[in-house]
Write a protein that holds these residues in place. Structure first.
Motif, mmCIF file in Angstrom:
data_model
loop_
_atom_site.group_PDB
_atom_site.id
_atom_site.type_symbol
_atom_site.label_atom_id
_atom_site.label_comp_id
_atom_site.label_asym_id
_atom_site.label_seq_id
_atom_site.Cartn_x
_atom_site.Cartn_y
_atom_site.Cartn_z
ATOM 1 N N PHE A 215 0.751 -1.330 0.198
ATOM 2 C CA PHE A 215 -0.026 -0.122 0.054
ATOM 3 C C PHE A 215 0.821 1.379 -0.065
ATOM 4 C CE2 PHE A 215 -2.397 3.259 2.470
ATOM 5 C CZ PHE A 215 -3.417 3.433 1.691
ATOM 6 N N LEU A 216 1.766 1.187 0.826
ATOM 7 C CA LEU A 216 2.667 2.722 1.022
ATOM 8 C C LEU A 216 3.529 2.713 -0.221
ATOM 9 C CD1 LEU A 216 3.538 2.048 4.863
ATOM 10 C CD2 LEU A 216 1.956 3.640 3.811
ATOM 11 N N ALA A 217 3.904 1.637 -0.951
ATOM 12 C CA ALA A 217 4.606 1.634 -2.155
ATOM 13 C C ALA A 217 3.861 2.486 -3.456
ATOM 14 C CB ALA A 217 5.042 0.605 -2.785
ATOM 15 N N ARG A 218 2.467 2.604 -3.248
ATOM 16 C CA ARG A 218 1.677 3.323 -4.491
ATOM 17 C C ARG A 218 2.325 4.671 -4.512
ATOM 18 N NH1 ARG A 218 -2.511 -0.244 -6.424
ATOM 19 N NH2 ARG A 218 -3.576 1.552 -7.289
ATOM 20 N N PRO A 219 2.242 5.143 -5.621
ATOM 21 C CA PRO A 219 2.506 6.739 -5.614
ATOM 22 C C PRO A 219 1.467 7.593 -5.256
ATOM 23 C CG PRO A 219 3.383 5.629 -7.696
ATOM 24 C CD PRO A 219 2.636 4.617 -6.830
ATOM 25 N N ALA A 220 0.096 7.304 -5.602
ATOM 26 C CA ALA A 220 -0.892 8.065 -5.227
ATOM 27 C C ALA A 220 -0.953 8.111 -3.668
ATOM 28 C CB ALA A 220 -2.330 7.634 -5.640
ATOM 29 N N VAL A 221 -0.790 6.957 -3.026
ATOM 30 C CA VAL A 221 -0.849 6.701 -1.607
ATOM 31 C C VAL A 221 0.016 7.903 -0.944
ATOM 32 C CG1 VAL A 221 -0.341 5.377 0.405
ATOM 33 C CG2 VAL A 221 -1.684 4.600 -1.500
ATOM 34 N N GLN A 222 1.525 7.702 -1.615
ATOM 35 C CA GLN A 222 2.597 8.532 -0.933
ATOM 36 C C GLN A 222 2.219 10.062 -1.245
ATOM 37 O OE1 GLN A 222 6.292 7.696 -2.764
ATOM 38 N NE2 GLN A 222 5.846 5.454 -2.386
ATOM 39 N N ARG A 223 1.452 10.412 -2.053
ATOM 40 C CA ARG A 223 0.860 11.846 -2.535
ATOM 41 C C ARG A 223 -0.145 12.056 -1.434
ATOM 42 N NH1 ARG A 223 1.193 10.465 -7.866
ATOM 43 N NH2 ARG A 223 -1.104 10.132 -8.097
ATOM 44 N N GLY A 224 -1.034 11.288 -1.118
ATOM 45 C CA GLY A 224 -2.187 11.403 -0.078
ATOM 46 C C GLY A 224 -1.693 11.450 1.103
ATOM 47 N N LEU A 225 -0.733 10.983 1.535
ATOM 48 C CA LEU A 225 -0.505 10.905 3.233
ATOM 49 C C LEU A 225 -0.014 12.137 3.495
ATOM 50 C CD1 LEU A 225 1.590 7.475 3.321
ATOM 51 C CD2 LEU A 225 -0.604 8.056 4.280
ATOM 52 N N VAL A 226 0.347 13.047 2.566
ATOM 53 C CA VAL A 226 0.809 14.457 3.113
ATOM 54 C C VAL A 226 0.010 15.527 3.116
ATOM 55 C CG1 VAL A 226 3.350 13.728 2.946
ATOM 56 C CG2 VAL A 226 2.249 14.648 0.996
ATOM 57 N N GLN A 227 -1.447 15.312 2.569
ATOM 58 C CA GLN A 227 -2.472 16.094 2.254
ATOM 59 C C GLN A 227 -3.457 16.124 3.328
ATOM 60 O OE1 GLN A 227 -2.445 18.576 0.106
ATOM 61 N NE2 GLN A 227 -0.671 17.810 -0.856
ATOM 62 N N PRO A 228 -3.785 17.280 3.835
ATOM 63 C CA PRO A 228 -3.351 18.633 3.425
ATOM 64 C C PRO A 228 -1.904 18.886 4.327
ATOM 65 C CG PRO A 228 -5.565 18.713 4.823
ATOM 66 C CD PRO A 228 -4.902 17.455 4.833
ATOM 67 N N PRO A 229 -1.035 19.732 3.651
ATOM 68 C CA PRO A 229 0.154 19.968 4.392
ATOM 69 C C PRO A 229 -0.094 20.607 5.917
ATOM 70 C CG PRO A 229 0.183 20.676 2.507
ATOM 71 C CD PRO A 229 -1.137 20.567 2.726
ATOM 72 N N ARG A 230 0.719 20.024 6.976
ATOM 73 C CA ARG A 230 0.724 20.636 7.911
ATOM 74 C C ARG A 230 1.071 22.079 8.087
ATOM 75 N NH1 ARG A 230 0.122 16.678 12.193
ATOM 76 N NH2 ARG A 230 -0.009 14.653 11.557
ATOM 77 N N VAL A 231 0.558 23.038 8.573
ATOM 78 C CA VAL A 231 0.900 24.297 8.506
ATOM 79 C C VAL A 231 0.404 24.870 10.087
ATOM 80 C CG1 VAL A 231 0.651 24.712 6.169
ATOM 81 C CG2 VAL A 231 -1.458 25.132 7.423
#
Length: 231
Positions: A215-231
């Motif tokens: 699961f963690l190797a999927r590119p879309a997963v990697q992108r989704g894991l950091v949304q929204p950016p922590r601000v």
């Protein structure tokens, strides 16, 4: 662009992209379910950070969209009949997005996908979260060992159920689906966030560890894991 000004939340978090789904979330296991789904489905979205540090989820603006003060929530400007749709509860959002796009909820295995999605919502999420509280957060200061042990044992049991369900499969309902998007973020948090793998017999599981790694190797997963950016 559909006018979303009728939604009070848009005054606190204005839309940035015409026609985009508005996502109000924070990168927790429940939050990233939806950002991962949006990435996997190729949908355009604006990710608005609902910061727990600032108690954004308790503000009148956020409560106007989700009176239950939990993340995530969305507004889809192009909802059913072309009208805006506001929606909260991560499981309901996943089903909606899957039906909107016709992806990750196959008709042939629809009810199998839904049963595992409900397994996450009713079991994995609540029980993992309670173990995290008693193992990694404020609950660890409680001297009585019984609360932590209750949730530890239940998490270990749920992992064994999942492990059995994954036997001979790459994904829990056959093909990759919204059930995997719901389950795997909680496995990641258990292992990497709560640091509770040794506590629940992770190393003794035959299928779950490799499932999470896939699961963690999927590119879309990697992108989704950091949304929204922590601000």
């Amino acid at each position: 662009m559909t006018d979303l000004s009728a939604f009070p939340i848009t005054r606190r978090w204005p839309p940035r992209t015409p026609g985009a789904i508005q996502l109000y979330s924070w990168p927790t296991p429940n939050g990233v379910k939806v950002s991962i789904a949006l990435e996997e489905m190729g949908l355009t979205y604006d990710a608005h950070p609902v910061s727990f540090d600032r108690q954004d989820q308790m503000t009148p603006a956020y409560l106007s969209l989700n009176p239950n003060n939990k993340i995530p929530a969305i507004i889809d400007p192009a909802g059913p009949g072309g009208q805006p749709l506001a929606l909260f509860e991560s499981g309901a959002i996943l089903i909606y997005l899957a039906e909107k796009t016709g992806r990750f909820l196959p008709q042939a295995t629809r009810y199998e996908v839904l049963q595992w999605l409900m397994f996450q919502m009713g079991g994995i999420g609540p029980m993992f979260g309670q173990l995290g509280f008693f193992h990694a957060f404020a609950g660890k200061e409680i001297e009585d060992p019984r609360p932590k042990e209750r949730y530890r044992a239940e998490v270990a049991r749920l992992l064994r159920v999942l492990d059995t369900g994954l036997a001979g499969r790459d994904w829990i309902a056959g093909d990759y689906s919204i059930a995997d998007m719901a389950i795997a973020p909680w496995l990641r948090t258990l292992r990497e966030g709560y640091k509770a793998a040794d506590l629940v017999g992770w190393a003794d599981l035959d299928n779950v560890p490799a499932y999470l790694d896939r699961f963690l190797a999927r590119p879309a997963v990697q992108r989704g894991l950091v949304q929204p950016p922590r601000v």
